[in-house]
Design an enzyme around this catalytic site. Sequence first.
Site, PDB file in Angstrom:
ATOM      1  N   ASN A 200       0.841  -1.232  -0.138  1.00 14.81           N
ATOM      2  CA  ASN A 200       0.018  -0.027  -0.035  1.00 14.81           C
ATOM      3  C   ASN A 200       0.989   1.099  -0.229  1.00 14.81           C
ATOM      4  O   ASN A 200       0.494   2.425  -0.555  1.00 14.81           O
ATOM      5  CB  ASN A 200      -1.026  -0.024   1.140  1.00 14.81           C
TER       6      ASN A 200
ATOM      7  N   GLU B 287       3.335  -5.537  12.208  1.00 11.60           N
ATOM      8  CA  GLU B 287       2.331  -4.667  12.057  1.00 11.60           C
ATOM      9  C   GLU B 287       1.342  -5.039  11.168  1.00 11.60           C
ATOM     10  O   GLU B 287       1.588  -5.261   9.734  1.00 11.60           O
ATOM     11  CB  GLU B 287       2.881  -3.332  11.456  1.00 11.60           C
TER      12      GLU B 287
ATOM     13  N   CYS C 215      -3.594   0.812   6.627  1.00 13.69           N
ATOM     14  CA  CYS C 215      -3.921  -0.122   7.886  1.00 13.69           C
ATOM     15  C   CYS C 215      -4.735   0.707   8.732  1.00 13.69           C
ATOM     16  O   CYS C 215      -5.669   0.042   9.428  1.00 13.69           O
ATOM     17  CB  CYS C 215      -2.672  -0.762   8.301  1.00 13.69           C
TER      18      CYS C 215
HETATM   19  P1  NAD Z   1       0.479  -9.813   2.765  1.00 11.46           P
HETATM   20  O1  NAD Z   1       0.432 -10.273   4.269  1.00 11.46           O
HETATM   21  O2  NAD Z   1      -0.258 -10.752   1.811  1.00 11.46           O
HETATM   22  O3  NAD Z   1       1.843  -9.579   2.541  1.00 11.46           O
HETATM   23  C1  NAD Z   1       2.973  -8.763   2.996  1.00 11.46           C
HETATM   24  C2  NAD Z   1       4.283  -9.264   2.699  1.00 11.46           C
HETATM   25  O4  NAD Z   1       4.554 -10.526   3.277  1.00 11.46           O
HETATM   26  C3  NAD Z   1       4.619  -9.297   1.211  1.00 11.46           C
HETATM   27  O5  NAD Z   1       5.597  -8.715   0.979  1.00 11.46           O
HETATM   28  C4  NAD Z   1       4.487 -10.760   0.789  1.00 11.46           C
HETATM   29  O6  NAD Z   1       5.095 -11.166  -0.195  1.00 11.46           O
HETATM   30  C5  NAD Z   1       5.273 -11.320   2.182  1.00 11.46           C
HETATM   31  N1  NAD Z   1       4.931 -12.747   2.507  1.00 11.46           N
HETATM   32  C6  NAD Z   1       3.970 -13.491   1.997  1.00 11.46           C
HETATM   33  N2  NAD Z   1       3.898 -14.776   2.641  1.00 11.46           N
HETATM   34  C7  NAD Z   1       5.235 -14.703   3.424  1.00 11.46           C
HETATM   35  C8  NAD Z   1       5.731 -15.592   4.337  1.00 11.46           C
HETATM   36  N3  NAD Z   1       5.056 -16.924   4.485  1.00 11.46           N
HETATM   37  N4  NAD Z   1       6.766 -15.424   4.962  1.00 11.46           N
HETATM   38  C9  NAD Z   1       7.098 -14.056   4.857  1.00 11.46           C
HETATM   39  N5  NAD Z   1       6.897 -13.159   4.142  1.00 11.46           N
HETATM   40  C10 NAD Z   1       5.752 -13.421   3.362  1.00 11.46           C
HETATM   41  O7  NAD Z   1      -0.055  -8.399   2.900  1.00 11.46           O
HETATM   42  P2  NAD Z   1      -0.548  -7.320   1.800  1.00 11.46           P
HETATM   43  O8  NAD Z   1      -2.010  -7.833   1.103  1.00 11.46           O
HETATM   44  O9  NAD Z   1       0.674  -7.205   0.887  1.00 11.46           O
HETATM   45  O10 NAD Z   1      -0.819  -6.127   2.463  1.00 11.46           O
HETATM   46  C11 NAD Z   1      -2.135  -5.663   3.015  1.00 11.46           C
HETATM   47  C12 NAD Z   1      -2.138  -5.987   4.522  1.00 11.46           C
HETATM   48  O11 NAD Z   1      -1.050  -5.302   5.128  1.00 11.46           O
HETATM   49  C13 NAD Z   1      -3.553  -5.518   5.045  1.00 11.46           C
HETATM   50  O12 NAD Z   1      -3.777  -6.560   6.272  1.00 11.46           O
HETATM   51  C14 NAD Z   1      -2.878  -4.221   6.004  1.00 11.46           C
HETATM   52  O13 NAD Z   1      -3.713  -3.996   7.102  1.00 11.46           O
HETATM   53  C15 NAD Z   1      -1.645  -4.448   6.359  1.00 11.46           C
HETATM   54  N6  NAD Z   1      -0.901  -3.626   6.718  1.00 11.46           N
HETATM   55  C16 NAD Z   1      -0.345  -3.030   7.979  1.00 11.46           C
HETATM   56  C17 NAD Z   1       0.137  -2.091   8.360  1.00 11.46           C
HETATM   57  C18 NAD Z   1       0.543  -1.607   9.755  1.00 11.46           C
HETATM   58  O14 NAD Z   1       1.156  -0.862  10.029  1.00 11.46           O
HETATM   59  N7  NAD Z   1      -0.117  -2.205  10.798  1.00 11.46           N
HETATM   60  C19 NAD Z   1       0.390  -1.186   7.366  1.00 11.46           C
HETATM   61  C20 NAD Z   1       0.283  -1.331   5.983  1.00 11.46           C
HETATM   62  C21 NAD Z   1      -0.554  -2.480   5.786  1.00 11.46           C
END
Ligand code: NAD
Length: 505
Positions: A142, A236, A270
Amino acid sequence: MLDSGQDLIDVRSPADGRVVGRVPNERPEAVSDAVAALRRAQPAWESLGPKGRAVWLRKLRDWLLDNDIRLGDVLQSETCKPRAEAALEVPFVCDVINYYAKNAPAFLADEKVRASGPMSLPKRLSTVYRPYPVVGVITPWNFPLALPGLDVVPALMAGAAVALKPSEVTPLSAVELARGWAEIGAPPVLRVLTGAGQTGAAVVDAVDYVQFTGSTRTGRAVARAAADRLVPCGLELGGKDPAIVLADADLDQAAAGLAWGGLFNAGQVCFSVERVYVEAPVYDEFVARLTKVVESLRQGADDRGYRVDVGALANQAQRDIVERHVTEAVRAGARVLTGGKPTGAGTFFEPTVLVDVDHTMSCVREETFGPTIPVIKVADEDEAVRLANDTEYGLSATVWTRDLARGERIGRRLDVGAVNINDALFNLFALTLPHGGWKSSGIGTRLGGARGIRKYARVQAVTAPRGPQLQGKLLWYPYRAGRGRIVSRALRAIVARDLLRRFRR
Ligand code: NAD
């Protein structure tokens, strides 16, 4: 869906699906080689000290500012966010650099600690901050530049080397960050490792500390893998942030602020406002004003034009989630007051206001991460607080009222990591405040002044003699009856707090 055997990943524009870049899908062996190289380079980086490291981070800031127009283009190409939003990411990362470059020497300075009592008095005591050698930073799609910057900057300033694994959906901005690091000639302590989930998992398997931002589902998998290796992690994760509009709120301000808080970055934040609870006396009026604001927003792709308010969703899968939440709500009796469907182009979904929703619906229970604002009428403050807390998530909340003391009091009843009164998302810009989720929204925090950099350091306890080595003479071998008795009587005299116990034999 990405095939894990694929060598290259196509990055597509959400506006029209055209390929805008290609990055390697790094295999686990390549990740472990890259982390080994980072590990070799890290001691020299640590030995530069915070002031020496700040020199390189400030050069990176200048490079970011010198390239901000091009970086804005890259950001838009992979996200299709409005220019007004893309243009925020470079200054945001620069602000983080300035803050930690200036304050790291004080935040990481050795702490001279006072003795807790006479037993430790003969020693000089200090706490020393030593970095985790290699920190893995894993980010979602995002905020492709701002989110890596938020974690990479304090980790580097702490003296760690960093392996950054950006989202496979939007990796191009992170690749630019690494390009900047190389172009300024900085030491080789930052590597960007592009790829999908298996690349992220390989990062978790190789580094000494994992800072993960992403969904709660992936966060759980990361926490399990980190626990297996006994390496710490910061998580996060997702949110379902509530807003409470009280009857005494300035309704124009609340409508404008909540439209922005719910729809900024097409709702893919988020901390997005994902549910609004409004006290009954002002419900109709608030809904009318919110709908008017949302109807007036312009949607599309504006390149450098600063012409649109709301962009696209990151990809088709995300758009499908948003559409499902709206369709399921409508099927269960909700009404769409504006928006409610894909625009038909790219992955755009219309900014949407939903009413007549309840807590059984997916649009209220699950994270939507899209441009929808469900509004619910409540009888009073107590009902608003109860429903706001009725969720597995706990990232942030907003309260809208003219009575700030009441707003703060309500904030203390909400189970969330941040509360904004009469504003949305604002805590994100306050680097001196901790940023973290409660419940299923995360573990630990980022930012928050000194703690935001100390989290990337291990604490080392150091003792040194203050004067002659008394302790050794009294405690070390060989034990002898006379000296043993003297020591135990002296200890009793030190720890007892009344005369009888102090001198009883
Ligand atoms: P996601 O969990 O699908 O992916 C996040 C990252 O993790 C990507 O780089 C992905 O390739 C990687 N990943 C996937 N499987 C993995 C594994 N087994 N081990 C390690 N890494 C792995 O999330 P998304 O769809 O890219 O992002 C959206 C989510 O992020 C939403 O739920 C949003 O709320 C959250 N988010 C949280 C914050 C915060 O600060 N709390 C900020 C931004 C986004």
